[in-house]
Design an enzyme around this catalytic site. Structure first.
Site, short mmCIF file in Angstrom:
data_model
loop_
_atom_site.label_atom_id
_atom_site.label_comp_id
_atom_site.label_asym_id
_atom_site.label_seq_id
_atom_site.Cartn_x
_atom_site.Cartn_y
_atom_site.Cartn_z
N CYS A 198 0.82 -1.21 0.00
CA CYS A 198 0.00 0.00 0.00
C CYS A 198 0.85 1.26 0.00
O CYS A 198 0.37 2.33 -0.35
CB CYS A 198 -0.94 0.02 1.20
SG CYS A 198 -0.13 0.28 2.79
N LYS A 200 1.96 5.76 4.68
CA LYS A 200 2.76 6.42 5.70
C LYS A 200 2.40 5.88 7.06
O LYS A 200 1.35 5.25 7.26
CB LYS A 200 2.48 7.93 5.68
CG LYS A 200 2.85 8.65 4.40
CD LYS A 200 2.53 10.12 4.54
CE LYS A 200 2.90 10.90 3.29
NZ LYS A 200 2.61 12.33 3.42
N ASP A 249 3.62 20.44 3.71
CA ASP A 249 4.13 19.45 2.77
C ASP A 249 5.65 19.43 2.68
O ASP A 249 6.24 18.40 2.34
CB ASP A 249 3.55 19.72 1.37
CG ASP A 249 2.05 19.57 1.36
OD1 ASP A 249 1.57 18.46 1.63
OD2 ASP A 249 1.35 20.56 1.09
N ASP A 252 10.26 11.69 0.20
CA ASP A 252 9.21 10.69 0.34
C ASP A 252 9.71 9.38 -0.27
O ASP A 252 10.41 9.39 -1.28
CB ASP A 252 7.93 11.13 -0.38
CG ASP A 252 6.67 10.59 0.30
OD1 ASP A 252 6.72 9.44 0.79
OD2 ASP A 252 5.66 11.31 0.34
N ASP A 284 5.35 17.83 -3.48
CA ASP A 284 5.41 18.69 -2.29
C ASP A 284 5.96 20.07 -2.60
O ASP A 284 5.55 21.07 -2.00
CB ASP A 284 6.27 18.03 -1.21
CG ASP A 284 5.60 16.83 -0.56
OD1 ASP A 284 4.37 16.75 -0.62
OD2 ASP A 284 6.32 15.97 -0.02
N GLY A 334 22.36 10.03 -4.77
CA GLY A 334 21.43 9.22 -4.00
C GLY A 334 22.15 8.32 -3.02
O GLY A 334 23.38 8.40 -2.84
N HIS A 335 21.41 7.43 -2.40
CA HIS A 335 21.97 6.48 -1.44
C HIS A 335 21.17 5.20 -1.52
O HIS A 335 19.95 5.22 -1.70
CB HIS A 335 21.91 7.05 -0.02
CG HIS A 335 22.57 6.16 0.99
ND1 HIS A 335 23.94 5.98 1.05
CD2 HIS A 335 22.06 5.40 1.98
CE1 HIS A 335 24.24 5.15 2.03
NE2 HIS A 335 23.11 4.78 2.61
N ASP A 373 -0.90 19.09 -0.97
CA ASP A 373 -1.18 17.97 -1.86
C ASP A 373 -1.80 16.84 -1.05
O ASP A 373 -1.45 16.60 0.10
CB ASP A 373 0.04 17.54 -2.67
CG ASP A 373 1.14 16.91 -1.86
OD1 ASP A 373 1.22 17.20 -0.65
OD2 ASP A 373 1.95 16.17 -2.43
#
Length: 347
Positions: A16, A19, A50, A67, A90, A138-139, A226
């Site tokens: 799903c 959060k 946001d 996110d 956001d 990035g990581h 949002d």
């Protein structure tokens, strides 16, 4: 790539992408010390907004957000696109222009085909290009459950920041995407959607809120947010509390994806949606005749949803018309009231 892999089946949460629920999150955060106030912090934790906004100069403020979540669609490329559109949103909600992004990757590299991760990253990269956002790095970690998302940085003029705390009595509320995404993606995991229905919900999630944000730039918009994990009523509640106003939602004007009620009745109700309903039921007045299914649909946990826009009554019809003319699935769904501050009335 092994096309037989169902990404949604790899999530212990059922795919799903929800959060942590608002009630649980409030319990976690309430005992933490209040962060030291910096006069350059224009938007922080206090209004459940946001993104954070930090003033750099008199003309530039930085917008920051992130996110990530478990797979909610099975196609890896589509998953990357959804994750990118969701994270970028956001910045649009704050009135900002997204500029750069960092990938956040958790992936079972020893047990899943590496091409799956390549496709996730390719999907995200293509969506970033569409939004004119530059990927700067990035990581990644090796994890038994795949997760993906992005941290996004944008800019906005300090005097043009839009928050969820500026709604004014008399404003009209416009929503730019249909709801029901959480119920649809849960149904996808359960094998209940047709190919066309999968395409439809994926299209909603991968659509950037960029056009809606650009159109509303020319209007007297007082507040935006949002609609994502906390659902339409959850994010409306944050706007009502932050703005110290009441909000009325007209249920028959809220756009809902096809077959959502039927699927919800069959049991495809995500846990995040149920948590959202429990969190807001004390601040929402529902019509007595509205049953539990319709109440939960208004609380459905959305991924990469639309913008909820609070705009002056005088400009609402024109804004709605221009949004629709640009192909945005916008609907006028409610209004802001002086009465019932911090509460929501559903009619």
């Amino acid at each position: 790539m092994d096309n037989q892999v169902k990404l949604t089946a790899l999530s212990s949460k059922g795919g799903c992408g929800c959060k942590i629920g608002p009630a649980d999150l409030s319990q976690v955060l309430k005992n933490l010390p209040t962060p030291t106030m910096d006069p350059n912090l224009l938007v922080g934790l206090d209004t459940s907004d946001d993104a954070g906004v930090y003033k750099l100069t008199d003309d530039i403020a930085m917008v920051q957000t992130l996110d990530f979540f478990t797979p909610i669609v099975d196609n890896p490329y589509d998953f990357g696109q959804v994750a990118a559109a969701n994270a970028i949103s956001d910045v649009y909600a704050m009135g900002g222009k997204p500029l750069t992004a960092l990938n956040i990757v958790a992936f079972p590299i020893a047990t899943l085909d590496k091409n799956i991760l390549s496709e996730i990253l390719r999907g995200a990269g293509d969506k970033l290009k569409e939004a004119n956002v530059t990927l700067v790095g990035g990581h990644s970690i090796d994890d038994k459950e795949p997760k993906f998302g992005l941290a996004v940085t944008g800019i906005v003029h300090p005097d043009k920041v839009r928050t969820n705390a500026g709604a004014k009595p008399g404003d009209k509320l416009i929503l730019t995407k249909p709801i029901g995404v959480g119920i649809m993606t849960t149904s996808l995991k359960n094998g209940l959607l047709s190919d066309e229905e999968v395409k439809r919900v994926t299209s909603v999630m991968t659509t950037l809120n960029e056009t809606a944000a650009e159109v509303m730039e020319n209007f007297n918009v007082h507040a935006t947010t949002d609609v994502t994990g906390f659902g339409l009523l959850g994010h409306s509640s944050e706007m009502a509390i932050g703005s110290q106003v009441g909000i009325t939602i007209y249920n028959d004007q809220v756009p809902v994806l096809p077959r959502v009620r039927e699927l919800a009745e069959s049991g495809s109700m995500p846990g995040g949606t149920k948590n959202n309903y429990k969190h807001v039921e004390d601040v929402v007045v529902f019509p007595e005749e509205m049953d539990s299914i319709d109440r939960h649909i208004l609380c459905d946990a959305v991924t990469s949803g639309g913008l909820l826009i609070s705009v002056s009554d005088e400009e609402a019809n024109q804004l709605l018309a221009e949004l629709q003319a640009k192909g945005v699935e916008a609907n006028m769904i409610g209004e802001v009231t002086e009465e019932n501050k911090g509460k929501i009335t559903v009619l």
